[in-house]
Every structure is written in C-alpha cells, then in structure tokens.
Design a protein around this motif. Structure first.
Motif, PDB file in Angstrom:
ATOM      1  N   SER A 189       0.847  -1.190   0.000  1.00  0.00           N
ATOM      2  CA  SER A 189       0.000   0.000   0.000  1.00  0.00           C
ATOM      3  C   SER A 189       0.882   1.239   0.000  1.00  0.00           C
TER       4      SER A 189
ATOM      5  N   VAL B   5      -1.458  -0.199   5.340  1.00  0.00           N
ATOM      6  CA  VAL B   5      -2.478  -1.188   5.685  1.00  0.00           C
ATOM      7  C   VAL B   5      -1.742  -2.368   6.307  1.00  0.00           C
ATOM      8  N   LYS B   6      -1.984  -2.579   7.621  1.00  0.00           N
ATOM      9  CA  LYS B   6      -1.157  -3.560   8.330  1.00  0.00           C
ATOM     10  C   LYS B   6      -1.691  -4.981   8.251  1.00  0.00           C
TER      11      LYS B   6
ATOM     12  N   ASP C 261      -7.708  -6.051   9.783  1.00  0.00           N
ATOM     13  CA  ASP C 261      -8.552  -4.990  10.357  1.00  0.00           C
ATOM     14  C   ASP C 261      -8.494  -3.724   9.512  1.00  0.00           C
ATOM     15  N   ASP C 262      -7.286  -3.370   9.073  1.00  0.00           N
ATOM     16  CA  ASP C 262      -7.122  -2.163   8.244  1.00  0.00           C
ATOM     17  C   ASP C 262      -7.693  -2.359   6.840  1.00  0.00           C
TER      18      ASP C 262
ATOM     19  N   LYS D  27     -11.914  -1.844   2.361  1.00  0.00           N
ATOM     20  CA  LYS D  27     -11.148  -1.084   1.355  1.00  0.00           C
ATOM     21  C   LYS D  27     -11.198  -1.799  -0.002  1.00  0.00           C
TER      22      LYS D  27
ATOM     23  N   SER E  45       2.255  -4.725   5.475  1.00  0.00           N
ATOM     24  CA  SER E  45       1.645  -5.650   6.437  1.00  0.00           C
ATOM     25  C   SER E  45       2.591  -5.875   7.614  1.00  0.00           C
TER      26      SER E  45
END
Ligand code: GLN
Length: 257
Positions: free
Chosen positions: A120, A126-127, A130-131, A135, A199
C-alpha cells in the motif's frame, strides 16, 4: 541385436516407460511445463523467453527423465485446468499447496516456504485484516490472495491478470491496496518511494509452493521429489533462488531507466 539391448541405458528406458504413462506429450523428446510468466522471480520473461526458479526446477526434472523442457505460458487461473486437460505434464507457477487444489491434482514436496503480504502507500499503511476490511483490494485472479479476501475479510476483491496490473491500479488510485505473494510484491515495490510492503507482521498467511501433476502418477512424483531433494541438499536450489532474484531485480532497474 543382443548388444543393442544390452547397451540401451536402463535410465532412459525407465524414463520412456514412465512418460508413456503420463498422457500424450505430443513430442516424446519433451516434457511440458505449464506456468504463468508474470511472477518474478519464479517465472518471468527475459526478452521472449520464460525464465525463473520454477523453470530451473522443471529443467532439472526433465533432465532426470532424459527429456528436454518445453514451457507454456497461460493465465494463472488456467494453469491447473490445463494440466488436468493434458496440455502439460508439470505445472509450476508459484503454486501454493492447499486442500482445494489437492482434490484436483497431486503436489510434490514443497520447495519454498512463503506467504502473502500487503502493498500500500507508505503514507496510508495497511497492516492487516482490520485495516484492509472495506477497502478496495487488488489481487491476481485465481490466487490464494483472492481466497484470503473472500475467506478472511468476507469481501470480493478487484481481480487482475497479474500482480503488476493490480499494482498499476493502486498507483492510478483505483484501489487502496494490493495483496500478493511476497516475492513478486518485493519485486514490484523495488525502487518505489511512495509504496511498500506495509503488512505487520509481514505475512498474512504461511504457504508453500510445489510442483503439481495430474493425479495418480506415483513414479513421476517420486522423480520430482528426488530432484527437489537433490537440489536442496547440493545447495543448487539456493543458488537458483539467488540468481533469479538478482535477474528479476535487474529487470526492474532496467525498466526504470
Ligand atoms: N501462490 C499463489 C497461489 O498459488 C499465487 C501464484 C501466482 O500468482 N503465480 O495462488
């Protein structure tokens, strides 16, 4: 006449007997590998030729059978169906071993442990799940990255024909992140300032790649497993990885010039 039979090398006879049992190869001097060449460093194009780690592994299998390797390139979601339809004897395309695929084909022993990651914008990292939820996510069609979106997030991703075209859509602002296998992902973000692998922890999954063949060919499977074991034990597999990672990186660098 007698001498002819005595001189015929046993290995070649065994290989010929083996191949006659694994579907029509058309040309008996060749063994066919089916792949999808948008996946550096495992398979990519150098000029018109398909090269990479998977090609080298299959070349070693072909050599063990006394055959030459012919490589065919199709879209990823056609690789296993083409194998099943007898278009090739070997499938190698960074194919992750999983239960669904095991119902369709037989897998060799794995030759690498790996997994999928997020690419990203570094400014909007965006880890993980959850993130990523909600999207717009780009993936290569037919891959374990697409499965991850559906199974873990319960959401349909945007499907592309290659990791590179998903990444192009990210850069064009059409999607928010890409999920892809770590090695092609590293290759894509090489030299990019604004995008990276975000991530954390790095891997969303742990996966392993293996060579796939049509079901019910224990002799061919044994040759492939022996070849992989020998490549590992001799250190040759490590050399192949280093060589093709460097080649794939050099290709990115030359495209940026
Ligand atoms: N390893 C992933 C899978 O098997 C992706 C492979 C690929 O795109 N070549 O689904």
């Amino acid at each position: 006449m007698k001498n002819f039979f005595r001189a015929a090398p046993f290995a070649a006879l065994a290989a010929a007997a083996l191949l006659s049992g694994c579907g029509k190869s058309g040309d008996s001097g060749k063994i066919r590998m089916i792949t999808e060449a948008t996946f550096p460093p495992y398979e990519f194009r150098e000029g018109t030729e398909v090269v990479g780690i998977d090609v080298e592994i299959c070349k070693a299998v072909a050599a063990a059978l006394g055959k030459e390797l012919a490589v065919e390139d199709v879209e990823f979601d056609s690789v296993l169906p083409s194998l099943i339809a007898n278009k090739a004897e070997l499938a190698a395309a960074g194919i992750t071993v999983n239960e669904d695929r095991k119902k369709m084909v037989d897998f060799s022993d794995p030759y690498v442990e790996t997994g999928i990651v997020v690419i990203s914008a570094k400014a909007a990292p965006v880890k993980g799940a959850d993130d990523a939820k909600g999207k717009r996510i780009g993936v290569q069609n037919g891959t374990t990255s697409a499965d991850w979106c559906v199974e873990v997030l319960g959401q349909e991703p945007d499907r592309f024909d290659s990791p590179a075209s998903a990444f192009a859509a990210l850069k064009a602002g059409k999607i928010d992140l890409v999920v892809a296998d770590v090695d092609p992902a590293e290759n894509l973000v090489k030299g990019e300032d604004a995008y990276g692998i975000t991530s954390e922890p790095r891997f969303l999954t742990s996966e392993s790649y293996a060579v796939a063949i049509k079901k019910g060919q224990p002799e061919l499977l044994a040759v492939i497993n022996k070849t992989i074991a020998e490549l590992k034990a001799s250190g040759r597999l490590d050399e192949i990885f280093a060589e093709f990672k460097a080649k794939a990186d050099a290709l990115v660098a030359s495209e940026e010039e």
